[in-house]
Design an enzyme around this catalytic site. Sequence first.
Site, mmCIF file in Angstrom:
data_model
loop_
_atom_site.group_PDB
_atom_site.id
_atom_site.type_symbol
_atom_site.label_atom_id
_atom_site.label_comp_id
_atom_site.label_asym_id
_atom_site.label_seq_id
_atom_site.Cartn_x
_atom_site.Cartn_y
_atom_site.Cartn_z
ATOM 1 N N ASN A 409 9.661 -2.218 22.167
ATOM 2 C CA ASN A 409 8.730 -1.942 23.256
ATOM 3 C C ASN A 409 9.219 -0.735 24.057
ATOM 4 O O ASN A 409 10.376 -0.714 24.474
ATOM 5 C CB ASN A 409 8.648 -3.168 24.178
ATOM 6 C CG ASN A 409 7.776 -2.924 25.398
ATOM 7 O OD1 ASN A 409 6.557 -2.824 25.295
ATOM 8 N ND2 ASN A 409 8.397 -2.823 26.565
ATOM 9 N N GLU A 410 8.351 0.253 24.202
ATOM 10 C CA GLU A 410 8.687 1.436 25.021
ATOM 11 C C GLU A 410 10.043 2.005 24.589
ATOM 12 O O GLU A 410 10.867 2.386 25.423
ATOM 13 C CB GLU A 410 8.704 1.073 26.507
ATOM 14 C CG GLU A 410 7.370 0.516 27.004
ATOM 15 C CD GLU A 410 7.424 0.009 28.440
ATOM 16 O OE1 GLU A 410 8.520 -0.033 29.025
ATOM 17 O OE2 GLU A 410 6.362 -0.345 28.981
#
Length: 806
Positions: A409-410
């Site tokens: 994520n990210e």
Amino acid sequence: MINRPNQYNTFQFFTLFVFFQICLSSSFAQAKLNINNDWLYLENHTSNLSEAQKNQNWVALNLPHTWNAEDATDLYPGYRRDASWYQKKLSIPQIDQNKVYSLYFEGSNITTKVYVNGKEAGGHIGGYIGFSIDITNLIKEGNNDIFVRVDNSYDIEIIPSQKSDFYIYGGITRDVWLVSKYKNHIDNLKITTPEVSAKKASVQVVSSIVNVSSSKDLSLTVTLKNPKGKKVASKTISVADKTSTITFENIKNPELWDTDNPNLYSLTAVLSEKNQIKDSVSEKVGFRWFEFKDHGPFYLNGKRLLLRGTHRHEEQAGVGAAMTNEMHWADMKSIKAMGANFVRLAHYPQDPEIYKACDELGILVWDELPWCRGGIGDELWKTNTKNMLQEIINQNYNHPSIILWSLGNEINWLPDFPDGDNAEKTNAFLTELNDLAHKLDPTRKTAIRKYYEGSHIVDVFSPSIWSGWYSGSYKSYQKAIDVYKKEYNHFIHAEYGGDSHVGRHSENPVTGENVIKSEGWEEAIVQTKVANIAQIGDWSENYIVDLFDWHLHISENDSSFVGNIQWAFKDFATPLRPEDDIPYMNQKGLTDRNGNPKDAYYVFKSYWAKEPFTYIESHTWTERQGPENMPRTISVFSNCEKVTLFHDGKNLGEKQRNVTVYPACGLTWDINFKKGDNTLVAVGKSKDGKTVSDTIKVNYRFTKNDAASSLQLSAEKMKNGHYLVTAIAIDNHNLRCLDYEASVYFQCLKGGKTMKNQGTPTGSESIKMANGKASIEVIPDGSNDPIEMTALNQSFKGEYLKIPVN
């Protein structure tokens, strides 16, 4: 001085004696004993075992445990990132030389070393996932000294990044087990369903077996039973290799696993030597198949299923990540009761009970490697990250609820290493992870969120869409998903929503066009355009209700949309938000940190849940004001076919629920409140004729408050014997200031202690007011002396309250 639990040795000896007597019986080849109780804890970072052993500051506790349970959410910056020790006396009355013994940790954050009788037995790098420590050659009959050093120090070599928007809790945060197996045992079962349809299915079981060469006449028997316990298939084979495979073909008319009917078959593998049972392992099997249509929706078992999802962080008020199994199940049952059929585990694998709950409740799972922010790392970082991915997939492989392995994520945001946001290097490693995931499990899809440069590498991608919060208006949502449906082959939308502070309301919340309208007191129309809702700090429950209502209005009416995943189910703690309304809390939850529903929870329930209900917006908005004869729109959130609203006994009419109408699926009524008390009753009627109702009382006034001039304190005794102390901001006319939102600070001077550091609406000594009101729970100290409280802030000198205790 060491504080030892009462009757510690006697209880432990009896329990373990019974346990090992059971182990010796041939009908119980493998045994697991939970050893959560009666540990000792030392908050000392020494890496020297003998130094820890000599220390006299050990305190008694039970597992699971984290030293950051309240440290994370107190009012002091930062939290403890260091090492601590755990100790246990493990009494083993009898040791079977034909068996191997191990300690199994379901999760220990973030690096762990285990010592048995003064010698290092093993360790583990990385939190959030289980690991086993072989103690066979180190234990003895009688008392055994177990010492465990756990360290959650800042370490850029281990994911997740320290820059993530959640706490990295330190400690043995999940269950610990003592495991006994014969030396010939089943190390792992890997279950796949190569063929599944409504008419027939197949099951393949790959069993890894330890110490095959040391035995003769080994056999493996696998039995499959249907959800009602009836035997469906059974097969026995001779075992000669480390890996054995058994396949059941042509299982007729399988009872499929889906989100409405999570049918689970039972599979048992028994390893025998000359007809004597050496090991036995049981797993659950779910027959299902799924597909992400290109640029289109999701299909489960050949039927379109709109993914209705939320996110879960593993933490709770007062205990942090050290949640009990009952707490885990309470979260998942509440998510299911809301009607969700999908959960993204954010941003790391979670307790084994969560996967079990999802299997049994019928909730699809996005399981996530905790590569959260930090960018690409060095070779040691890569090794640690690949090892963790392998552990996650191998441990959680057999759960039918899991459909996605998320690789992060990210991931390139806020790099920890020089050149850590290099897209070329990141993509090379992401490809390596993607290939590894598919090699370990060809049956599931890979996913990632908000790393656009690598969107083509994984099977399913989620861009970042925060319509109406971090950017844009929530009414731009349809436009955004239409763009991404075309752009990404398999697009899913994870993360949307915004913060809401329990009890904060506005008569005119920001509109879907990002406009702040006049409240009606002004003679001229006053409107203000807002670019970024998150920055203005509205945080009213009304606005979030409207935002979610619109998102669901779009997703529920879009036949080609795969579905979306709201962020997040519960408020959760974070070191990055010290200035939030409740300090250090991300307040985007549909419930507070204790799991108590906010208004927004009922919006989702109205679209998704099956059990009939009605909910009048809002139970936390019972004090209101406005000009006389100004109609106010009342929304009722319900899944009933028809709803009737009553105002002080007067029937305001029955309305038909229509999912294509916004807001509240058409269940809105305009009301002219009278001065003083008003009673509203919503009566819903379901399709099968079942009737449900909801009632609230609203005190309405026609006078607008002036500026706040002081705080007013009061207290009421709670059912649990505690006291709820409430501060109200009032003006010079003694009117509650419904527009006052500044922070208030509570302190208990004598007679008790506040329920502080909880991160809840009544569990923080510093909290911003909600429509001029804030409360805290206070626990009497048992002395029967009066409780003395103060509340103050920068605007006022503060108030004092003396509470008689009875």
